[in-house]
Motif scaffolding. Structure first.
Motif, PDB file in Angstrom:
ATOM      1  N   SER A 164       0.997  -1.111  -0.052  1.00  0.00           N
ATOM      2  CA  SER A 164      -0.095  -0.058  -0.180  1.00  0.00           C
ATOM      3  C   SER A 164       0.843   1.145   0.233  1.00  0.00           C
ATOM      4  O   SER A 164       2.196   1.258   0.073  1.00  0.00           O
ATOM      5  N   ASP A 165       0.327   2.380  -0.462  1.00  0.00           N
ATOM      6  CA  ASP A 165       0.905   3.618  -0.247  1.00  0.00           C
ATOM      7  C   ASP A 165       1.482   4.153   1.131  1.00  0.00           C
ATOM      8  O   ASP A 165       2.274   4.675   1.422  1.00  0.00           O
ATOM      9  N   VAL A 166       0.602   3.699   1.975  1.00  0.00           N
ATOM     10  CA  VAL A 166       1.035   3.681   3.419  1.00  0.00           C
ATOM     11  C   VAL A 166       2.189   3.288   4.025  1.00  0.00           C
ATOM     12  O   VAL A 166       3.240   3.598   4.709  1.00  0.00           O
ATOM     13  N   MET A 167       2.398   1.958   3.522  1.00  0.00           N
ATOM     14  CA  MET A 167       3.801   0.903   3.828  1.00  0.00           C
ATOM     15  C   MET A 167       4.728   1.600   3.027  1.00  0.00           C
ATOM     16  O   MET A 167       5.797   1.564   3.488  1.00  0.00           O
ATOM     17  N   ASP A 168       4.398   2.072   1.691  1.00  0.00           N
ATOM     18  CA  ASP A 168       5.545   2.707   0.986  1.00  0.00           C
ATOM     19  C   ASP A 168       6.083   3.874   1.683  1.00  0.00           C
ATOM     20  O   ASP A 168       7.331   4.089   1.842  1.00  0.00           O
ATOM     21  N   ALA A 169       5.194   4.684   2.259  1.00  0.00           N
ATOM     22  CA  ALA A 169       5.596   6.132   2.931  1.00  0.00           C
ATOM     23  C   ALA A 169       6.473   5.507   4.342  1.00  0.00           C
ATOM     24  O   ALA A 169       7.458   6.191   4.461  1.00  0.00           O
ATOM     25  N   PHE A 170       5.966   4.658   4.981  1.00  0.00           N
ATOM     26  CA  PHE A 170       6.670   4.287   6.148  1.00  0.00           C
ATOM     27  C   PHE A 170       7.940   3.566   5.789  1.00  0.00           C
ATOM     28  O   PHE A 170       8.957   3.892   6.466  1.00  0.00           O
ATOM     29  N   GLU A 171       8.065   3.014   4.776  1.00  0.00           N
ATOM     30  CA  GLU A 171       9.420   2.412   4.421  1.00  0.00           C
ATOM     31  C   GLU A 171      10.357   3.601   3.942  1.00  0.00           C
ATOM     32  O   GLU A 171      11.548   3.325   4.320  1.00  0.00           O
ATOM     33  N   ALA A 172       9.783   4.522   3.069  1.00  0.00           N
ATOM     34  CA  ALA A 172      10.695   5.424   2.787  1.00  0.00           C
ATOM     35  C   ALA A 172      10.999   6.597   3.880  1.00  0.00           C
ATOM     36  O   ALA A 172      12.172   6.670   4.046  1.00  0.00           O
ATOM     37  N   PHE A 173      10.357   6.610   4.891  1.00  0.00           N
ATOM     38  CA  PHE A 173      10.601   7.507   6.094  1.00  0.00           C
ATOM     39  C   PHE A 173      11.784   6.654   6.956  1.00  0.00           C
ATOM     40  O   PHE A 173      12.529   7.379   7.121  1.00  0.00           O
ATOM     41  N   SER A 174      11.502   5.278   7.181  1.00  0.00           N
ATOM     42  CA  SER A 174      12.416   4.580   8.131  1.00  0.00           C
ATOM     43  C   SER A 174      13.821   4.523   7.423  1.00  0.00           C
ATOM     44  O   SER A 174      14.953   4.755   7.803  1.00  0.00           O
ATOM     45  N   SER A 175      13.547   4.602   5.882  1.00  0.00           N
ATOM     46  CA  SER A 175      14.999   4.340   5.041  1.00  0.00           C
ATOM     47  C   SER A 175      15.941   5.843   5.284  1.00  0.00           C
ATOM     48  O   SER A 175      17.086   5.777   5.462  1.00  0.00           O
ATOM     49  N   VAL A 176      15.140   6.866   5.072  1.00  0.00           N
ATOM     50  CA  VAL A 176      15.937   8.042   5.113  1.00  0.00           C
ATOM     51  C   VAL A 176      16.240   8.162   6.550  1.00  0.00           C
ATOM     52  O   VAL A 176      17.470   8.734   6.723  1.00  0.00           O
ATOM     53  N   LEU A 177      15.555   7.948   7.485  1.00  0.00           N
ATOM     54  CA  LEU A 177      16.002   8.094   9.141  1.00  0.00           C
ATOM     55  C   LEU A 177      17.189   7.071   9.210  1.00  0.00           C
ATOM     56  O   LEU A 177      18.193   7.782   9.645  1.00  0.00           O
ATOM     57  N   THR A 178      17.316   6.153   8.646  1.00  0.00           N
ATOM     58  CA  THR A 178      18.396   4.935   8.760  1.00  0.00           C
ATOM     59  C   THR A 178      19.639   5.866   8.149  1.00  0.00           C
ATOM     60  O   THR A 178      20.731   5.776   8.940  1.00  0.00           O
ATOM     61  N   ASP A 179      19.314   6.311   7.003  1.00  0.00           N
ATOM     62  CA  ASP A 179      20.420   6.519   6.121  1.00  0.00           C
ATOM     63  C   ASP A 179      21.092   8.028   6.588  1.00  0.00           C
ATOM     64  O   ASP A 179      22.231   8.002   6.225  1.00  0.00           O
ATOM     65  N   ASN A 180      20.407   8.920   7.038  1.00  0.00           N
ATOM     66  CA  ASN A 180      20.668  10.321   7.494  1.00  0.00           C
ATOM     67  C   ASN A 180      20.923  10.621   8.666  1.00  0.00           C
ATOM     68  O   ASN A 180      21.279  11.680   9.130  1.00  0.00           O
ATOM     69  N   PHE A 181      19.976  10.015   9.574  1.00  0.00           N
ATOM     70  CA  PHE A 181      19.900  10.490  10.935  1.00  0.00           C
ATOM     71  C   PHE A 181      20.344   9.457  12.044  1.00  0.00           C
ATOM     72  O   PHE A 181      20.526   9.959  13.324  1.00  0.00           O
ATOM     73  N   HIS A 182      20.490   8.415  11.620  1.00  0.00           N
ATOM     74  CA  HIS A 182      20.662   7.424  12.796  1.00  0.00           C
ATOM     75  C   HIS A 182      21.964   7.504  13.461  1.00  0.00           C
ATOM     76  O   HIS A 182      22.968   7.905  12.880  1.00  0.00           O
ATOM     77  N   LYS A 183      21.898   7.479  14.873  1.00  0.00           N
ATOM     78  CA  LYS A 183      23.275   7.926  15.748  1.00  0.00           C
ATOM     79  C   LYS A 183      23.463   9.402  15.716  1.00  0.00           C
ATOM     80  O   LYS A 183      24.624   9.450  16.304  1.00  0.00           O
ATOM     81  N   LYS A 184      22.590  10.190  15.084  1.00  0.00           N
ATOM     82  CA  LYS A 184      22.975  11.523  15.470  1.00  0.00           C
ATOM     83  C   LYS A 184      21.993  12.198  16.389  1.00  0.00           C
ATOM     84  O   LYS A 184      20.927  11.570  16.667  1.00  0.00           O
ATOM     85  N   LYS A 185      22.476  13.432  16.955  1.00  0.00           N
ATOM     86  CA  LYS A 185      21.499  13.977  17.696  1.00  0.00           C
ATOM     87  C   LYS A 185      20.385  14.612  16.926  1.00  0.00           C
ATOM     88  O   LYS A 185      20.679  15.185  15.937  1.00  0.00           O
ATOM     89  N   VAL A 186      18.990  14.542  17.465  1.00  0.00           N
ATOM     90  CA  VAL A 186      17.998  15.056  16.537  1.00  0.00           C
ATOM     91  C   VAL A 186      17.144  15.587  17.489  1.00  0.00           C
ATOM     92  O   VAL A 186      16.831  15.383  18.669  1.00  0.00           O
ATOM     93  N   ASN A 187      16.009  16.491  16.685  1.00  0.00           N
ATOM     94  CA  ASN A 187      15.139  16.935  17.438  1.00  0.00           C
ATOM     95  C   ASN A 187      13.815  16.127  16.789  1.00  0.00           C
ATOM     96  O   ASN A 187      13.604  16.073  15.664  1.00  0.00           O
TER      97      ASN A 187
END
Length: 99
Positions: free
Chosen positions: A2-25
């Motif tokens: 579904s489009d919702v699952m695609d959105a969650f997969e994309a969001f998780s992927s971006v977080l993992t690639d760009n934000f993991h182990k960094k300080k975030v708000n």
């Protein structure tokens, strides 16, 4: 898928690639309240939650009302459901303001 699952997969992927182990708000909803966790280290990401760790300093969690902040608390760790997240930000390195 579904489009919702695609959105969650994309969001998780971006977080993992760009934000993991960094300080975030992280801005998120908790019931009717809007909250913001400030400068927590993004330790864990999965399809359902993220976990922020204070990394030797407590995480400031601000609760907002109609006219601005109404409560501030400090936590060592926080688990936030992905479905409740509004935004994830990497704070500026030049930000000299107090937490």
């Amino acid at each position: 898928m579904s489009d919702v699952m695609d959105a969650f997969e994309a969001f998780s992927s971006v977080l993992t690639d760009n934000f993991h182990k960094k300080k975030v708000n992280v801005e998120f909803f908790c019931g009717e309240c809007c909250k913001k966790a400030v400068k927590g280290k993004l330790e864990h990401i999965d399809r359902h939650v993220i976990i922020l760790d204070g990394d030797e300093k407590d995480i400031k969690v601000i609760t907002f009302g109609d006219k601005g902040p109404i409560d501030i608390e400090f936590v060592e760790k926080i688990i936030i459901p992905i479905k409740n997240i509004c935004s994830v930000e990497i704070p500026s390195r030049d930000d000299k303001r107090e937490d």
